[in-house]
Design a protein around this motif. Structure first.
Motif, PDB file in Angstrom:
ATOM      1  N   GLU A 146      29.627  60.739  42.262  1.00 41.49           N
ATOM      2  CA  GLU A 146      29.092  60.581  40.911  1.00 41.49           C
ATOM      3  C   GLU A 146      28.791  61.943  40.289  1.00 41.49           C
ATOM      4  OE1 GLU A 146      28.252  57.499  39.057  1.00 41.49           O
ATOM      5  OE2 GLU A 146      29.875  57.041  40.412  1.00 41.49           O
ATOM      6  N   SER A 180      33.245  52.824  40.272  1.00 42.69           N
ATOM      7  CA  SER A 180      32.098  53.246  41.071  1.00 42.69           C
ATOM      8  C   SER A 180      31.245  52.034  41.441  1.00 42.69           C
ATOM      9  CB  SER A 180      31.281  54.319  40.355  1.00 42.69           C
ATOM     10  OG  SER A 180      30.491  53.760  39.370  1.00 42.69           O
TER      11      SER A 180
ATOM     12  N   GLU B  72      24.556  57.295  34.807  1.00 39.32           N
ATOM     13  CA  GLU B  72      25.844  56.856  34.300  1.00 39.32           C
ATOM     14  C   GLU B  72      25.705  56.255  32.913  1.00 39.32           C
ATOM     15  OE1 GLU B  72      29.165  55.419  37.067  1.00 39.32           O
ATOM     16  OE2 GLU B  72      28.093  53.646  36.461  1.00 39.32           O
TER      17      GLU B  72
END
Lengths: 506, 100
Positions: A146, A180, B72
């Motif tokens: 990430e 992911s 994210e």
């Protein structure tokens, strides 16, 4: 014997530490003078940091840090990170690509805003990739993956008034977020089966056998999916053409070379260390045979990448598909691993790593040449490249080197690395993989030579105007070209190092 | 104690709802929510099997996953914001300037 042994163990992560500090230093420089339009200092700092990290990695690699000669792999922080020959070898790939990209960005970004952020994002992504190479636990694999991905999303969408860049960033982000999540779910399933996240412990638990074969198989499959995204392999490849085409060209170079290599680094380690083939095939009668899965993916990926590349009119998009094709070649490294392969396993994995190193030079160079053409404002299709050689012979020569090297023609690095890869695949008994690879290479010559033909033979339809001579881009492109050529005579030490460090994994 | 396979069923169901949302919704924000569901499905597994195996590895990793999911979303919202500015909306199917 050597002064290396007196360093504390954590110093083995020095390449990652240097990169992280460089990223922070870039943010600091940007904070002190945020409105500066002179990016020489930023580009210089970023390049220096990348070169320093690469220099340390090369020094460690020559000194034998983490290798058999100095007492084996150094594992740190409760086995969460491990520094061995493979992680250092990959660090060398990431840092050399990063250095080329930051030098080239000096010209490419000259008129853009937010330059400090750009360079720090590149360096932070490089830090994440270096950590990916060192990860020895599924937790660090996920976190470092990430850390490499999140800056990449922002970098692709960096030109925030350019619709192509935004669209590319959006698609890259959407597929990335999806993969992911799939990857995290795969990790959770493996944890459910084994009760551990550290790779050697996972292997140790699996060696005792398990009844949850289905759960394990699904988990392994989903983890493979996460890597397929990072390496732009089928079935998570479809972001790649859009992201590479829309992104600023230096970012495309960075993603298609360094980010792909990082995906392979972590995939090699996870599958050989956590799921050794002889262990997982012993469970449930060989239903978790990932070698077969990667063999299929390799064939589909290289065929799809090469055929799609052959139909493109846009040079950048052609290179994007060609980079999918090269992911297929590199996948042979995992596909050709066999249960009783012995030394052949290390050879084929090492050949794949050496190919990724050569690929790092030739592919980065090719994308940076495109960055130069974009800087000149000439356009993006094959026709727009007509007659460039008459105006910029040095750059066109470099691009010719990249194209022929990518196709695997003799006097360049790409020839020997492909040869070594196919040869070691045949040694492992996978002659059909090598045959598919060779046929694909022959096909790839068709579209690579189109670029060369346009540059050297075709006449431009309208008079060519090349305004500036971007120094940084020239330096980076020529450096990449020299690297690609020098890797032919210098391939012997590279492949020997790669195969030695790869053999240590088995 | 609830048998562990029920947790697997629950997480698989949450994961599939996430995938379904992701494939059917065109709004970028709903896409992000679907991805969150999928990540949380992984978290359910991690926490449940952390208890089953009697260690805290999975629970600790869940904290990492949560933090990364937040990061994210932060990057994703930034991209969705520029998408809104450039394409006048957050429909992910609008951005189609590149085609093969």
């Amino acid at each position: 014997m050597t002064p290396l042994q007196t360093l504390p163990e954590w110093a083995a992560t020095a390449p990652a530490i240097v990169l992280a500090l460089t990223g922070l230093a870039l943010l600091l420089i940007d904070t002190i003078d945020p409105d500066s339009t002179n990016n020489g200092l930023l580009a210089g700092t970023a390049t220096l940091g990348a070169l320093a990290a690469g220099g340390i990695a090369a020094w460690f690699l020559i000194g034998g840090t983490g290798m058999e000669s100095t007492g084996g792999a150094i594992s740190l922080y409760g086995d969460a990170l491990v520094v061995d020959g493979m992680s250092l070898f990959f660090t060398l790939i990431f840092t050399s690509v990063t250095a080329m990209v930051t030098v080239a960005s000096y010209d490419y970004l000259a008129d853009e805003e937010y330059q400090g952020e750009f360079y720090s994002l590149v360096i932070f992504a490089a830090t994440g990739m270096t950590l990916m190479g060192m990860s020895n636990s599924l937790a660090t694999v996920f976190v470092s993956l990430e850390l490499a991905s999140l800056p990449s999303y922002a970098l692709v969408a960096f030109l925030k008034k350019d619709r192509g860049s935004i669209e590319a960033g959006l698609k890259y982000f959407l597929i990335g977020a999806l993969s992911s999540a799939v990857f995290a779910f795969g990790i959770s399933l493996v944890f459910a089966v084994t009760g551990s996240l550290v790779l050697p412990e996972v292997a140790a638990t699996l060696a005792e056998g398990t009844e949850l074969v289905g759960v394990l198989g699904l988990g392994v499959l989903m983890i493979a999916g996460g890597f397929a995204f990072k390496t732009a392999s089928v079935p998570f490849h479809f972001w790649a053409p859009e992201a590479y085409e829309g992104a600023p060209a230096p970012v495309s170079a960075f993603l298609s070379s360094a980010s792909k290599a990082a995906g392979f680094a972590v995939a090699f380690r996870v599958f050989t260390v956590a799921f050794p083939l002889e262990t997982v095939t012993a469970i449930g009668g060989g239903s978790v045979d990932w070698s077969l899965l990667f063999a299929l993916l390799a064939v589909v990926t290289m065929t799809l990448g090469n055929f799609a590349a052959a139909t493109q009119e846009n040079v950048k998009r052609m290179l994007a598909y060609s980079s999918i094709g090269h992911a297929g070649y590199a996948l042979i490294g995992l596909a050709a691993i066999t249960v009783d392969g012995g030394a052949a396993n290390g050879d084929v994995l090492g050949a794949s790593m050496a190919h990724l190193l050569v690929y790092g030079f030739m592919n980065t160079g090719a994308f940076l040449f495109i960055a130069m053409v974009e800087k000149w404002g000439l356009g993006r299709t094959f026709e727009d490249y007509n007659g460039i050689a008459s105006k910029a012979p040095i750059a066109a020569t470099a691009m010719t080197v990249f194209m022929f090297s990518l196709a695997g023609l003799p006097p360049f690095g790409g020839f020997v690395s492909k040869y070594a890869l196919f040869y070691s695949a045949i040694e492992s008994g996978f002659w059909w993989l090598a045959a598919v690879g060779a046929v694909n290479s022959a096909l790839s010559l068709f579209y690579y030579s189109r670029v060369v033909k346009a540059m050297w033979i075709e006449e431009p339809s309208k008079p060519l105007e090349i305004g500036s001579q971007p120094v940084g881009l020239y330096v980076a492109v020529i450096f990449a070209a020299v690297g690609t050529v020098l890797l032919l005579p210098g391939f012997q030490p590279v492949i020997e190092t790669a195969q030695t460090v790869a053999a240590a994994l088995f | 104690m609830v048998p562990p396979q029920y947790y697997l069923l629950l997480s698989a169901a949450v994961f599939c709802i996430g995938i379904f949302g992701l494939l059917t919704r065109r709004n970028a924000l709903l896409f992000l929510m679907s991805v969150e569901l999928m990540l949380n499905a992984a978290n359910i597994n991690l926490v449940a099997f952390s208890y089953y195996w009697g260690n805290v590895t999975g629970q600790t990793f869940t904290l990492f996953t949560l933090a990364l999911a937040a990061a994210e979303v932060a990057v994703g919202l930034g991209i969705i914001l520029v998408l809104y500015r450039n394409f006048d909306g957050v429909d992910v199917t609008n951005a189609t300037t590149m085609r093969w």
